[in-house]
Enzyme design. Structure first.
Site, short mmCIF file in Angstrom:
data_model
loop_
_atom_site.label_atom_id
_atom_site.label_comp_id
_atom_site.label_asym_id
_atom_site.label_seq_id
_atom_site.Cartn_x
_atom_site.Cartn_y
_atom_site.Cartn_z
CG ASN A 197 -1.95 -1.16 1.12
OD1 ASN A 197 -2.01 -1.86 0.10
ND2 ASN A 197 -2.70 -1.38 2.18
CG HIS A 214 -19.86 37.33 -30.19
ND1 HIS A 214 -20.70 36.87 -29.19
CD2 HIS A 214 -19.37 38.52 -29.75
CE1 HIS A 214 -20.73 37.76 -28.21
NE2 HIS A 214 -19.93 38.77 -28.52
CB SER A 240 -9.22 13.03 -49.22
OG SER A 240 -10.29 12.28 -49.77
CE LYS A 270 -10.78 17.99 -47.62
NZ LYS A 270 -11.90 17.20 -47.16
CD GLN A 293 -5.02 -3.93 -9.09
OE1 GLN A 293 -4.37 -4.29 -8.13
NE2 GLN A 293 -5.68 -4.78 -9.86
CE LYS A 340 -1.12 1.16 -9.58
NZ LYS A 340 -2.45 1.27 -8.91
N1 ARG Z 1 -1.76 -3.52 -7.28
C1 ARG Z 1 -2.17 -2.74 -6.17
C2 ARG Z 1 -2.60 -1.35 -6.63
O1 ARG Z 1 -2.36 -1.02 -7.72
C3 ARG Z 1 -1.04 -2.62 -5.20
C4 ARG Z 1 -1.49 -2.48 -3.79
C5 ARG Z 1 -2.20 -3.71 -3.39
N2 ARG Z 1 -2.43 -3.75 -2.01
C6 ARG Z 1 -3.20 -4.69 -1.48
N3 ARG Z 1 -3.33 -4.68 -0.21
N4 ARG Z 1 -3.83 -5.56 -2.22
O2 ARG Z 1 -3.18 -0.62 -5.91
#
Ligand code: ARG
Length: 470
Positions: free
Chosen positions: A117, A163, A284, A290, A329, A332
């Site tokens: 974490n 405008h 085009s 074009k 998670q 990402k």
């Molecule tokens: N893959 C997890 C994420 O992207 C990492 C942390 C996971 N922690 C856990 N206690 N499962 O957040």
């Protein structure tokens, strides 16, 4: 191995009696996308190991073996030799397991006093910090290009719009310097966001901190953070720094999209204000004539996904109780795309902008049409002593006359103009010319060529200062 002898996850399988369902393993794994964080994950592990050694949890041999192992793993990853394992869920456990494969039992000591974490919270901050630095460089590169063109086009006259109707003449250089200013704020937003995120969550462990005598200030220093975060629960939980980044990136995309819209308009046959080199356009397959402004169009289109990611992350975070939840998670993939999209767009713009050339005659002709110096005539009458509202009325009548007789104000004779006010003299033609109009707006922030050149010079100084600070 658990009691019933079935293979459970080697990192946390102790309390489990059966292996994870194969689909659930894939469903919960993040390795497919968080492998992108490998360098940051290794950097965080190096700092953590050094810190553990400093406080006496790892001895010198153990530290050296971990550091060497991590370095070799980084090489393997970069050479594409690693096979990522979905069973090992994520980048953190993949690297840790690989380390133990390589160096044996010492590898199992690396995770002392930390959790995935705080590890992932650290990795994302390190990652975003690097990417922000890159984006700041690309913004600056685009800004330099804008300064080159703005300087070249400081005297080029075009219609200014409100405008999207012809309003007053402006210089093309002034218009480009407006873009420069938008990017100035984008730059400072990103830099602010970097400052706020530059704190180390490492040591927050799972949520409550750890029982080992860790030195968080030391590990923070090793990773180039300004210091450790102040609260362990907050450290593993909040992704506000990522949301803030998405907001700053959305703003960048909004600005690039607005610039794109103008480039698309200006390259159309109807405006025909600029030329974009062929290498930034495509043709085009059916219409031979074009030449399409694909790059600006795509940039305009890509703005939507970044704004979408901002909303995704806000929604992802909004109802989460403290502290870490697996929901996070999901931060990402949107975040990575929020990095990649402005990166590509800024690169395309920084390459393309210096190659923009004005079609000055067309711009000028467009500015001449549409009564763009009407305000100048009103200001002239005010200087003769007429209240502005009355002057507005008088010029309005002159414009109506012009529309009816297809004459611009500057095409009218003195007699024709004097029908509307006898105070008009021959000197009126100085203010009705396009040059007279732009040169008269000669104050800070005004469109006069002199001011544009001053703005360019100030901006260059600013960019120099910025370069010396980093
Ligand atoms: N893959 C997890 C994420 O992207 C990492 C942390 C996971 N922690 C856990 N206690 N499962 O957040």
């Amino acid at each position: 191995m658990s009691s019933n002898d079935q293979k459970t996850n080697q990192q946390w399988g102790g309390r489990f009696n059966e292996p994870t369902d194969a689909f659930v393993a894939r469903f919960t794994a993040s390795i497919d996308f968080d492998k992108r964080l490998y360098a940051q994950d290794i950097r965080g592990s190096q700092a953590h190991a050094r810190m553990l050694n400093k406080v006496g949890v790892l001895n010198e041999d153990e530290l050296q073996s971990i550091l060497q192992g991590l370095e070799q793993i980084q090489g393997e990853i970069e050479r594409g030799e690693i096979e990522w394992s979905v069973e090992l869920e994520d980048i953190h456990m993949n690297i840790e397991a690989r380390l133990t494969d390589r160096i044996g039992i010492t590898g199992k000591k690396l995770h002392t006093g930390r959790s995935r974490n705080d590890q992932v919270a650290t990795d994302i901050r390190l990652y975003l910090r690097d990417e922000i630095d890159f984006l700041l460089g690309e913004i600056t590169r685009l800004q330099r290009g804008l300064l080159t063109v703005a300087e070249r086009e400081a005297k080029t006259i075009m219609p200014g719009f409100t405008h999207l109707q012809t309003a007053q003449p402006v210089t093309f250089g002034h218009h480009l310097m407006a873009w420069f200013e938008m990017l100035q704020r984008d730059f400072s937003r990103l830099r602010d966001c970097r400052t706020r995120m530059n704190q180390s969550p490492l040591g927050a462990a799972a949520l409550a901190g750890t029982t080992y005598p860790i030195d968080r200030i030391y590990s923070a220093q090793l990773m180039g953070f300004d210091g450790p975060t102040a609260n362990s629960l907050d450290s593993v939980s909040d992704r506000d720094f990522a949301i803030e980044f998405c907001a700053a990136a959305s703003m960048i995309m909004n600005h690039l999209s607005r610039m794109s819209e103008e480039l698309v308009l200006w390259t159309s046959a109807q405006f025909d204000f600029i030329d974009l080199p062929d290498r930034f356009c495509t043709g085009s397959s059916i219409m031979p004539q074009k030449k399409n402004p694909d790059v600006p169009e795509l940039v305009r289109g890509k703005g939507g996904r970044v704004t979408g990611h901002l909303i995704s992350l806000l929604t992802l975070m909004k109802s989460q109780p403290l502290a870490y939840n697996k929901d996070n998670q999901e931060d990402k993939e949107p975040l990575f795309d929020t990095v990649d999209t402005p990166k590509g767009c800024l690169r395309a713009y920084a390459d393309m902008v210096p190659a923009i050339h004005s079609k000055a005659d067309n711009m000028r002709e467009a500015a001449r049409r549409g009564f763009s110096t009407a305000t100048d005539l009103a200001d002239y009458l005010v200087r003769q002593g007429m209240p502005f509202r009355d002057a507005h009325e008088v010029v309005g009548k002159a414009v109506a006359f012009g529309i009816k007789n297809k004459l611009d104000l500057s095409d009218m004779s003195l007699d024709q103009l004097q029908q509307f006010s006898t105070t008009i003299g021959t000197d009126v033609f100085d203010v009705l010319t396009l040059e007279g109009s732009v040169n008269a707006r000669d104050h800070i922030g005004g469109t006069a060529p002199r001011q544009v050149l001053l703005a360019v010079a100030n901006a260059r100084e600013d960019l120099e200062k910025r370069a010396s600070e980093t």
